[in-house]
Design an enzyme around this catalytic site. Structure first.
Site, short mmCIF file in Angstrom:
data_model
loop_
_atom_site.label_atom_id
_atom_site.label_comp_id
_atom_site.label_asym_id
_atom_site.label_seq_id
_atom_site.Cartn_x
_atom_site.Cartn_y
_atom_site.Cartn_z
N THR A 1 0.87 -1.19 0.00
CA THR A 1 0.00 0.00 0.00
C THR A 1 0.90 1.24 0.00
O THR A 1 1.28 1.72 -1.06
CB THR A 1 -0.97 -0.01 1.21
OG1 THR A 1 -0.24 -0.24 2.40
CG2 THR A 1 -2.03 -1.06 1.04
N LYS B 1 3.68 -6.88 3.73
CA LYS B 1 3.43 -5.48 3.45
C LYS B 1 3.19 -4.80 4.79
O LYS B 1 2.74 -5.44 5.75
CB LYS B 1 2.24 -5.29 2.52
CG LYS B 1 0.86 -5.67 3.04
CD LYS B 1 0.13 -4.72 3.95
CE LYS B 1 0.03 -3.32 3.46
NZ LYS B 1 -0.84 -2.52 4.41
N GLU C 1 5.98 4.84 7.27
CA GLU C 1 5.55 5.95 6.43
C GLU C 1 6.36 7.21 6.69
O GLU C 1 6.39 7.73 7.80
CB GLU C 1 4.05 6.21 6.64
CG GLU C 1 3.22 5.19 5.90
CD GLU C 1 1.74 5.24 6.25
OE1 GLU C 1 0.98 4.57 5.54
OE2 GLU C 1 1.38 5.92 7.21
N THR D 1 -0.57 -2.60 10.63
CA THR D 1 -1.28 -2.75 9.36
C THR D 1 -0.40 -3.55 8.46
O THR D 1 0.09 -3.09 7.44
CB THR D 1 -1.54 -1.42 8.65
OG1 THR D 1 -2.13 -0.55 9.58
CG2 THR D 1 -2.52 -1.61 7.50
N ASN E 1 -0.35 10.75 5.49
CA ASN E 1 -1.55 10.39 6.23
C ASN E 1 -2.62 11.47 6.26
O ASN E 1 -3.73 11.23 6.68
CB ASN E 1 -1.17 9.94 7.63
CG ASN E 1 -0.59 8.54 7.57
OD1 ASN E 1 -1.27 7.62 7.13
ND2 ASN E 1 0.67 8.41 7.95
#
Lengths: 414, 414
Positions: free
Chosen positions: A164, A191, A287, A202, A409
């Site tokens: 993702t 992932k 991220e 996640t 985000n």
């Protein structure tokens, strides 16, 4: 682990990844020579023969529908043939239709493979609250099954299709030599980037092995491996509704691994080591991350205290922004240790930043700012917290908080 | 509350704020007509006569030396004359010398006022791990004491001198009419912006009142007020080592407030209401904040569950970046509710964003994106989470996570 790792290295596994147009509306525009995470969105990993399966799942009370379905299938204790994963959509919080969609997708795969839908696990990751574009997905399933291959190039497509906000693929493998000199293989792919915090993240992790391992032992070894690896990664303290790590053991190497044997020990250590490699990759690819930060605690009075402290420091936005700014603001580490909930004498704490002592007996040391600056400019940063209260330790991997974390985000859904 | 609030509104209090050159090296460069938080760094609030005092402190196991000193003085049960606060340096984690420095500063103030050092409370806020520039501070104390005044203009200087990364002063006041028609006054001021999370925050709050209230009742009323206000503000989930809220009651109105009386009820409600006003100011002025977000939970099975949920949502970086991006990614709210640790049926949850229903029975609703966009563009955003499990509720104030939060905290020390 090297880049040449791929999920189908163990005997008797095939994989594939295709685009259902969820990440990229018009597959006609896709450059087929550039199999990137930007357009592949449906992955499939299958075993030629029914395989034992074990799984570990998110502790979030809210669970995605694809995940809930997989949990119920794995708990049944039956062997499985494979797992289908879609990215871009979490298939979560959409009501009864979410489970029906997962069932339909599994039965389409089963149809192609000539097995039952119960033998196909489902996983979804992405935005929560939107219904899966189930027609889009079922339409590409025949091609997905048709294209299954053990070839490295095709196997990598499965990894790309799971990604993702990941920026790099995460694949590992190992060839184990058992006590009698025979070999078994393990491979894994995952992932995960944001919304990552213990129990789980996640993240979706899939392992394959050609060893022959009973479900009970497989579950035990997976749980052990996860508890000290994936459950010790924190990107932002958020825990998603879709996380799972599964391992499929199809026995195609002809080697049986028995509980309590030396081989079980060898396998268990390898699985933990591969999990650790992926865990580090997850934190490093957090991220917007620019740093991989390892928080180590030793000398805690209890295992729980040690865990509280590594968790507290790893999720502190103030520590994480200071790492991003490469500012040796070590008082923030002391602060996060202090509010962790762990019990200790604040006047006994020592803290090292890399090899540089920055706190002794709870007091800030005058340290060499140039040396601190050099340490903070490395990509991998190690923080050691020594409590001198007891014998327990723990460790957690995290990353820094950057402008890009906010950017990614603030606009993820759109 | 209006801007004309100031800490010396109650009878018999004086205040002042000066620069010791900690925020700004050369006070000669200071524009005296512009009393901003950028150069004032030492504040003093005193009562003309000994006052009852009550305090509530950070739950962090690591405590600053100035704070530790104040806790021991307040626990002695004796009345006090005042409190001196410095910003820019937390006086924390520097060892025994930290307490000696705080003692020295208190005795210099006591000398000026003609009281004992035990009657002077100390508070420090700023960077952790550097020794206080104690000579700089003691040098300005005579002028600080000399300049004490009940005048509004001078009283505001005390507030400016407490501010660190705050962008606006936070002052409140109220005039209460007691049961017999007589009046007492309460005023309060606070600093706090980042490292703010329940129990407590990097905040210092000071209240003054001219009511005559015994220590026991005062402590009880302060604790009640804090538990539903300051302990319900989260900026980043970090809890500092220096936080305190104190209230001094000097009795100069001539009105005694007795435990269990109607007046105690009136006073307690006013103190809670003023604390709530400041709590909202703190969240709204969170570091880099562009939004004030109020998270409300109702229908929880227990008070603990309600608190777990508001805390979980209020500290979720993923929710906070989505608010910054004004992205109606409500699945992240569901996710944070799910991992809060509270017990509930995920298929019974309703969520409203402002007046817009976005989840019903645990399922995402198709909502009007334009209306959501309008709500998310407001400065004040309300999120309601309804569990339908029981009768308990809670509420927490937070702010969004912005680029500026990262910027401010990536370089705070330097």
């Amino acid at each position: 682990m090297e880049n040449e790792s791929f999920i189908t290295m163990p005997k008797g596994f095939k994989a594939n990844g295709v685009s259902a147009g969820m990440k990229c509306e018009d597959p006609a525009n896709i450059n087929k020579d550039d199999p990137k995470s930007s357009y592949l969105d449906v992955a499939l990993v299958v075993s030629d023969v029914p395989a034992s399966i074990a799984g570990v799942y998110t502790s979030n009370l809210v669970k995605g529908h694809s995940l809930e379905r997989t949990i119920s299938k794995i708990s049944s204790g039956n062997k499985v043939r494979g797992i289908i994963v879609n990215s871009k959509n979490a298939n979560a919080c959409v009501g009864a239709v979410g489970r029906e969609d997962a069932d339909l997708i599994a039965s389409k795969v089963a149809e192609g493979l000539g097995c039952t839908a119960d033998e196909i696990m489902t996983a979804s990751t992405g935005v929560i609250g939107d219904r899966l574009p189930v027609e889009k997905i079922t339409k590409v399933i025949p091609g997905l099954v048709e294209g299954l291959s053990a070839e490295e190039e095709t196997a990598h497509l499965a990894e790309y299709a799971m990604m993702t906000t990941d920026t790099v693929p995460k694949e590992v493998s190992a060839v184990l030599t058992l006590a009698d000199g025979s070999e078994v293989k393990i491979a894994g792919m995952a992932k995960g980037s944001g919304m990552i915090h213990p129990n789980l993240a996640t993240m979706i992790g899939i392992f394959t092995t050609d060893a022959d391992i009973d479900k009970g032992l497989l579950q035990k070894m997976l749980k052990d491996a996860v508890s000290h690896t994936f459950n010790r990664v924190s990107v932002d303290g958020d825990t998603s509704v879709c996380d799972m790590v599964v391992i499929m053991a199809n026995g195609q190497s002809g080697q049986k691994i028995e509980e309590g044997s030396e081989d079980a020990q060898i396998f268990s250590e390898a699985l933990t080591s591969l999990s650790l490699d992926i865990a580090r990759m997850l934190a490093s690819d957090g991220e917007g991350a620019t740093k991989l930060i390892e928080i180590e605690v030793s000398g805690a009075a209890s295992a729980e205290d040690a865990k509280l402290i590594v968790t507290s420091v790893a999720r502190s936005p103030l520590c994480k922004t200071a790492f991003f700014g490469m500012d040796a603001n070590c008082g923030r580490i002391m602060t996060a240790v202090g509010y962790s909930g762990a019990k200790f004498d604040p006047y006994k704490i020592d803290i090292d930043l890399g090899d540089l002592p920055v706190y002794r007996d709870g007091c800030a040391l005058p340290f060499d700012e140039e040396e601190a600056d050099r340490i903070l400019h490395e990509h991998d940063i190690n923080v050691k917290i020594m409590l001198h209260e007891g014998e327990y330790g723990d460790r957690m991997f995290t990353c820094d908080f950057s402008y890009d974390y906010v950017k990614i985000n603030g606009s993820y859904r759109s």
